[in-house]
Every structure is written in structure tokens, then in C-alpha cells.
Design a protein around this motif. Structure first.
Motif, PDB file in Angstrom:
ATOM      1  N   ALA A 170      -8.611  -1.159  22.623  1.00  0.00           N
ATOM      2  CA  ALA A 170      -7.628  -1.084  23.717  1.00  0.00           C
ATOM      3  C   ALA A 170      -6.564  -2.165  23.573  1.00  0.00           C
ATOM      4  O   ALA A 170      -5.377  -1.921  23.810  1.00  0.00           O
ATOM      5  CB  ALA A 170      -8.341  -1.215  25.062  1.00  0.00           C
ATOM      6  N   LEU A 171      -6.973  -3.351  23.156  1.00  0.00           N
ATOM      7  CA  LEU A 171      -6.033  -4.457  22.979  1.00  0.00           C
ATOM      8  C   LEU A 171      -5.024  -4.154  21.879  1.00  0.00           C
ATOM      9  O   LEU A 171      -3.811  -4.315  22.070  1.00  0.00           O
ATOM     10  CB  LEU A 171      -6.805  -5.734  22.643  1.00  0.00           C
ATOM     11  CG  LEU A 171      -5.985  -6.957  22.292  1.00  0.00           C
ATOM     12  CD1 LEU A 171      -5.209  -7.445  23.498  1.00  0.00           C
ATOM     13  CD2 LEU A 171      -6.894  -8.053  21.763  1.00  0.00           C
ATOM     14  N   TYR A 172      -5.498  -3.699  20.731  1.00  0.00           N
ATOM     15  CA  TYR A 172      -4.613  -3.421  19.598  1.00  0.00           C
ATOM     16  C   TYR A 172      -3.683  -2.246  19.901  1.00  0.00           C
ATOM     17  O   TYR A 172      -2.527  -2.234  19.493  1.00  0.00           O
ATOM     18  CB  TYR A 172      -5.409  -3.176  18.324  1.00  0.00           C
ATOM     19  CG  TYR A 172      -6.226  -4.360  17.869  1.00  0.00           C
ATOM     20  CD1 TYR A 172      -5.924  -5.661  18.282  1.00  0.00           C
ATOM     21  CD2 TYR A 172      -7.321  -4.204  17.028  1.00  0.00           C
ATOM     22  CE1 TYR A 172      -6.673  -6.748  17.860  1.00  0.00           C
ATOM     23  CE2 TYR A 172      -8.071  -5.291  16.594  1.00  0.00           C
ATOM     24  CZ  TYR A 172      -7.746  -6.556  17.023  1.00  0.00           C
ATOM     25  OH  TYR A 172      -8.482  -7.637  16.602  1.00  0.00           O
ATOM     26  N   GLU A 173      -4.193  -1.261  20.612  1.00  0.00           N
ATOM     27  CA  GLU A 173      -3.354  -0.135  21.017  1.00  0.00           C
ATOM     28  C   GLU A 173      -2.242  -0.625  21.948  1.00  0.00           C
ATOM     29  O   GLU A 173      -1.063  -0.301  21.747  1.00  0.00           O
ATOM     30  CB  GLU A 173      -4.211   0.922  21.715  1.00  0.00           C
ATOM     31  CG  GLU A 173      -3.453   2.160  22.143  1.00  0.00           C
ATOM     32  CD  GLU A 173      -4.376   3.152  22.822  1.00  0.00           C
ATOM     33  OE1 GLU A 173      -4.644   4.213  22.226  1.00  0.00           O
ATOM     34  OE2 GLU A 173      -4.836   2.862  23.958  1.00  0.00           O
ATOM     35  N   ALA A 174      -2.589  -1.413  22.957  1.00  0.00           N
ATOM     36  CA  ALA A 174      -1.601  -1.915  23.920  1.00  0.00           C
ATOM     37  C   ALA A 174      -0.568  -2.820  23.254  1.00  0.00           C
ATOM     38  O   ALA A 174       0.593  -2.861  23.668  1.00  0.00           O
ATOM     39  CB  ALA A 174      -2.302  -2.659  25.059  1.00  0.00           C
ATOM     40  N   ALA A 175      -0.989  -3.531  22.205  1.00  0.00           N
ATOM     41  CA  ALA A 175      -0.081  -4.448  21.498  1.00  0.00           C
ATOM     42  C   ALA A 175       0.763  -3.732  20.445  1.00  0.00           C
ATOM     43  O   ALA A 175       1.612  -4.340  19.825  1.00  0.00           O
ATOM     44  CB  ALA A 175      -0.886  -5.563  20.834  1.00  0.00           C
ATOM     45  N   LYS A 226       0.143  -0.843  14.433  1.00  0.00           N
ATOM     46  CA  LYS A 226       0.401   0.491  13.886  1.00  0.00           C
ATOM     47  C   LYS A 226      -0.840   1.186  13.336  1.00  0.00           C
ATOM     48  O   LYS A 226      -0.976   2.404  13.436  1.00  0.00           O
ATOM     49  CB  LYS A 226       1.453   0.414  12.773  1.00  0.00           C
ATOM     50  CG  LYS A 226       2.824   0.003  13.255  1.00  0.00           C
ATOM     51  CD  LYS A 226       3.773  -0.134  12.077  1.00  0.00           C
ATOM     52  CE  LYS A 226       5.103  -0.696  12.516  1.00  0.00           C
ATOM     53  NZ  LYS A 226       5.985  -0.993  11.384  1.00  0.00           N
ATOM     54  N   GLU A 227      -1.724   0.407  12.722  1.00  0.00           N
ATOM     55  CA  GLU A 227      -2.887   0.990  12.048  1.00  0.00           C
ATOM     56  C   GLU A 227      -4.094   0.088  12.275  1.00  0.00           C
ATOM     57  O   GLU A 227      -4.014  -1.122  12.076  1.00  0.00           O
ATOM     58  CB  GLU A 227      -2.590   1.120  10.551  1.00  0.00           C
ATOM     59  CG  GLU A 227      -3.630   1.854   9.753  1.00  0.00           C
ATOM     60  CD  GLU A 227      -3.153   2.201   8.334  1.00  0.00           C
ATOM     61  OE1 GLU A 227      -3.985   2.669   7.551  1.00  0.00           O
ATOM     62  OE2 GLU A 227      -1.952   2.000   8.016  1.00  0.00           O
ATOM     63  N   TYR A 228      -5.196   0.685  12.739  1.00  0.00           N
ATOM     64  CA  TYR A 228      -6.411  -0.068  13.042  1.00  0.00           C
ATOM     65  C   TYR A 228      -7.579   0.584  12.321  1.00  0.00           C
ATOM     66  O   TYR A 228      -7.840   1.764  12.503  1.00  0.00           O
ATOM     67  CB  TYR A 228      -6.650  -0.101  14.553  1.00  0.00           C
ATOM     68  CG  TYR A 228      -7.911  -0.818  14.986  1.00  0.00           C
ATOM     69  CD1 TYR A 228      -8.373  -1.948  14.325  1.00  0.00           C
ATOM     70  CD2 TYR A 228      -8.635  -0.373  16.080  1.00  0.00           C
ATOM     71  CE1 TYR A 228      -9.523  -2.605  14.738  1.00  0.00           C
ATOM     72  CE2 TYR A 228      -9.778  -1.028  16.515  1.00  0.00           C
ATOM     73  CZ  TYR A 228     -10.220  -2.143  15.835  1.00  0.00           C
ATOM     74  OH  TYR A 228     -11.363  -2.791  16.247  1.00  0.00           O
ATOM     75  N   TRP A 229      -8.242  -0.203  11.479  1.00  0.00           N
ATOM     76  CA  TRP A 229      -9.426   0.273  10.758  1.00  0.00           C
ATOM     77  C   TRP A 229     -10.672  -0.330  11.390  1.00  0.00           C
ATOM     78  O   TRP A 229     -10.752  -1.551  11.582  1.00  0.00           O
ATOM     79  CB  TRP A 229      -9.404  -0.170   9.306  1.00  0.00           C
ATOM     80  CG  TRP A 229      -8.392   0.453   8.415  1.00  0.00           C
ATOM     81  CD1 TRP A 229      -7.249   1.122   8.769  1.00  0.00           C
ATOM     82  CD2 TRP A 229      -8.425   0.449   6.983  1.00  0.00           C
ATOM     83  NE1 TRP A 229      -6.581   1.528   7.637  1.00  0.00           N
ATOM     84  CE2 TRP A 229      -7.273   1.124   6.539  1.00  0.00           C
ATOM     85  CE3 TRP A 229      -9.310  -0.077   6.050  1.00  0.00           C
ATOM     86  CZ2 TRP A 229      -6.993   1.296   5.187  1.00  0.00           C
ATOM     87  CZ3 TRP A 229      -9.034   0.090   4.711  1.00  0.00           C
ATOM     88  CH2 TRP A 229      -7.891   0.781   4.290  1.00  0.00           C
ATOM     89  N   ILE A 230     -11.645   0.517  11.668  1.00  0.00           N
ATOM     90  CA  ILE A 230     -12.976   0.063  12.064  1.00  0.00           C
ATOM     91  C   ILE A 230     -13.904   0.406  10.903  1.00  0.00           C
ATOM     92  O   ILE A 230     -14.103   1.581  10.577  1.00  0.00           O
ATOM     93  CB  ILE A 230     -13.450   0.721  13.371  1.00  0.00           C
ATOM     94  CG1 ILE A 230     -12.529   0.307  14.533  1.00  0.00           C
ATOM     95  CG2 ILE A 230     -14.898   0.332  13.660  1.00  0.00           C
ATOM     96  CD1 ILE A 230     -12.878   0.953  15.862  1.00  0.00           C
TER      97      ILE A 230
END
Length: 196
Positions: free
Chosen positions: A134-139, A142-146
Motif C-alpha cells: 500500500a505504501l509503495y502504491e501510494a508513493a 512504478k514497479e514492485y517485486w515481491i
């Protein structure tokens, strides 16, 4: 002298800078999040391979981006407020890539990196999948890897025009995972998870 912090109190980056006890922490919306101790071997190996691949690509193609690994402070200012006493979120992603070099300063990155990679461990699973998502989306990362070393899988989330992440694309076991910020530059999953 042991530093004692009130875990129910909200803090800012200005407070964070005074904590010189050698402990690693993050702040998420002003609340202290303790960091796990040194990662397990599989985590360290996966981190090394992804970091090496990203750095190799940047060097080979003379990209303007830089790649960093924890500990490296990433500060998320709210509404452009960059004063230390106004920032209440600072995280240390396992890996991040910053392509807007104006966001870098002597203390790390102030603003959203282009790519963040979080490698899951049992201790960080809920935080990385829920709070940091949620934090990375709100900030506007562009691209988030889990990355899940146990399952040998990576789920890639891409920020859409509406400011929300897509449903995520899972990559498992073999094949390649594209780095979308680098025009789908592929990294072999077997390289990432080969020794894990």
C-alpha cells in the motif's frame, strides 16, 4: 546507554536521525517498524543475484539509473514536504532502482524509486505484502517485486495510469522475469533461485 523508544508514539525522520544505537528500523506513517536481524543465506543469495543483474544491465547499457541495497534509506515525503521533521515514512527496501538521480542525496533517496524489490522472510511477510504494498502504491513506485525464495517465485506489480497496482504477474520456477522499467530486460529465474 540503551535507547528506549515509545512504540506507540509517532515519529519523524528528524527523530530517526537521532537514533544512533546501531539498530535498524523503518518508519511507516510515523510508527516504528523493527527490522529483522541479518537475513538467511537464501535471502542473501537471491538479493545478490538480482542486484548483480540490475547493476550489470545499467553498466552495459550506460543507463542513468542507480541500484542500491539495504541498508539504504528511502524517504517518502507527503505533498512535497521534504523537511526532516515533516517526513514520517522511511524504509529500507532489499533492493531499489532510482532513475531520477535528483532524488538522491547523501542520506539516500527522497521520493519514489522506479523499482523496489522486497525478498520475503517469515518475519517480513505481512509487512511486505500488506503495508509496504500500500505504501509503495501510494508513493507511485512504478514497479514492485515481491520475491518468495521458499516458493522460488516472484510476483511483479506494475503501477497503472489510475495510480493503482495491477493484480500482479507471478513468475515461478523457471523461465525469465522481465524488468519493466528497463523495457522488459529479462532475468533468468534459474539464476535467481538456482542455489536456493
Amino acid at each position: 546507554m540503551e535507547l528506549i523508544l515509545d512504540m506507540t508514539k509517532r515519529y519523524t525522520y528528524a527523530d530517526y536521525l537521532t537514533w544512533l544505537d546501531g539498530q535498524t528500523r523503518e518508519l511507516i506513517n510515523g510508527m516504528i517498524q523493527k527490522m529483522s536481524p541479518a537475513p538467511r543465506l537464501v535471502h542473501a543469495r537471491v538479493n545478490r543475484v538480482i542486484l548483480w543483474n540490475l547493476e550489470t544491465f545499467i553498466r552495459k547499457y550506460k543507463g542513468a539509473c542507480e541500484v542500491f541495497t539495504a541498508p539504504f534509506d528511502v524517504r517518502f515525503p507527503r505533498q512535497g514536504e521534504t523537511a526532516d521533521n515533516k517526513i514520517d515514512t522511511v524504509v529500507q527496501p532489499d533492493i531499489c532502482v532510482v532513475c531520477d538521480l535528483s532524488k538522491l542525496d547523501e542520506r539516500g533517496c527522497c521520493g519514489a524509486p522506479d523499482l523496489i524489490v522486497e525478498i520475503l522472510s517469515p518475519a517480513t511477510l505481512k509487512k511486505d505484502v500488506t503495508y509496504k504494498f500500500a505504501l509503495y502504491e501510494a508513493a507511485s513506485v512504478k514497479e514492485y517485486w515481491i520475491v518468495q525464495p521458499k516458493d522460488k517465485s516472484i510476483t511483479v506489480f506494475l503501477l497503472q495510469e489510475d495510480g493503482k497496482y495491477d493484480d500482479g504477474t507471478p513468475y515461478e520456477l523457471e523461465g525469465q522475469v522481465p524488468v519493466h522499467i528497463f523495457d522488459d530486460y529479462p532475468i533468468d529465474l534459474d539464476d535467481i533461485f538456482g542455489k536456493s
